[in-house]
Design an enzyme around this catalytic site. Structure first.
Site, PDB file in Angstrom:
ATOM      1  N   ASP A  43       0.832  -1.198   0.000  1.00  0.00           N
ATOM      2  CA  ASP A  43       0.000   0.000   0.000  1.00  0.00           C
ATOM      3  C   ASP A  43       0.869   1.252   0.000  1.00  0.00           C
ATOM      4  O   ASP A  43       0.632   2.201  -0.761  1.00  0.00           O
ATOM      5  CB  ASP A  43      -0.922  -0.029   1.219  1.00  0.00           C
ATOM      6  CG  ASP A  43      -1.778   1.219   1.338  1.00  0.00           C
ATOM      7  OD1 ASP A  43      -2.667   1.415   0.490  1.00  0.00           O
ATOM      8  OD2 ASP A  43      -1.559   2.011   2.273  1.00  0.00           O
ATOM      9  N   GLU A  51      -2.032  -5.306  -3.750  1.00  0.00           N
ATOM     10  CA  GLU A  51      -1.113  -4.521  -2.921  1.00  0.00           C
ATOM     11  C   GLU A  51      -0.023  -5.405  -2.328  1.00  0.00           C
ATOM     12  O   GLU A  51       1.145  -5.000  -2.256  1.00  0.00           O
ATOM     13  CB  GLU A  51      -1.878  -3.818  -1.810  1.00  0.00           C
ATOM     14  CG  GLU A  51      -2.740  -2.667  -2.293  1.00  0.00           C
ATOM     15  CD  GLU A  51      -3.508  -1.998  -1.178  1.00  0.00           C
ATOM     16  OE1 GLU A  51      -3.748  -0.785  -1.285  1.00  0.00           O
ATOM     17  OE2 GLU A  51      -3.878  -2.682  -0.189  1.00  0.00           O
TER      18      GLU A  51
END
Length: 243
Positions: A63, A135
């Site tokens: 992320d 992610e």
């Protein structure tokens, strides 16, 4: 499930992953990192593996790496745009619906290792699960090969969607709600996680939106981020009706 069954699933994954990376034009060093990136908690639970062997830590890292990569891309591409515009554009690129588009486009959703129950209940098509795995893959790619390779991957998989305006229909309700509140001078927006329920492989999160010290809406989701998005969507629609 048996060790033999686990071994069969893992070997099949590794072969498919190797083929996928070859198709994309990338090499890799540490296959274990990528296996972890695609290991959902339900898969780990089914085989009684270490609870930290699932992909959530890599998702956390990915992320941050993704935000940095997209920030640099927007910073270079739009030298005359102010911070607020860049932030809004970044939010659209890294939000859940966009990540699902990127993952599905290259078939990464098909690589996810799921538990038997999660597979049966349609987990493979669940947006939050797909975006989390994407992610986590970015996090694994960063650890395995560094930021330059992440950038090259983004040039091939992410940036073309942006440049072709394919994300215009994607709605990031947290950003949209924040901007509306700012325009109306209604104060700061915060989110609280108020409930977390269900088994580890099938969690349900409930978050609330706080505005001017009051909880004005709630949202539920399979992840904390999804529950905040749903809460922001509800709050935004409520305020738009009130006005």
């Amino acid at each position: 499930m048996s060790k033999q069954k686990k071994s069969e699933i893992v070997n099949r994954f590794r072969k498919r992953f190797d083929t996928k990376m070859t198709e994309l034009g990338f090499t890799y060093q540490n296959i274990d990192l990528y296996q972890q990136a695609f290991s959902h908690s339900s898969f780990i639970n089914d085989f009684n593996m270490n609870r930290l062997d699932h992909n959530e830590r890599l998702e956390f890292l990915g992320d941050a790496v993704l935000e940095l990569t997209v920030s640099r891309y927007l910073f270079d591409k739009h030298p005359n745009l102010p911070e607020g515009n860049l932030t809004k554009m970044r939010a659209t690129i890294v939000c859940e619906p966009s990540l699902v588009i990127f993952a599905n486009k290259i078939g990464l959703n098909e690589m996810i290792l799921l538990g038997k129950g999660e597979e049966k209940t349609g987990g493979r098509t669940r947006p939050s699960l797909i975006s989390d795995a994407f992610e986590a893959f970015i996090g694994a790619l960063y650890l395995d090969q560094g930021l330059d390779i992440v950038w090259k991957f983004a040039e091939k998989v992410i940036f073309p969607h942006v440049e072709q305006n394919e994300l215009l229909g994607v709605v990031d309700f947290k950003t949209q709600f924040q901007e509306y509140v700012h325009q109306q001078n209604k104060g700061d927006v915060t989110y609280n996680l108020i409930k977390e329920e269900g088994p580890a492989h099938h969690r349900l999160f409930t978050s609330e939106v706080i505005l001017q010290g009051e909880a004005i809406a709630e949202g539920k989701g399979k992840t904390k981020k999804e529950s905040e998005q749903r809460a922001a969507e509800s709050a935004y629609k409520q305020l738009k009706q009130i006005k």
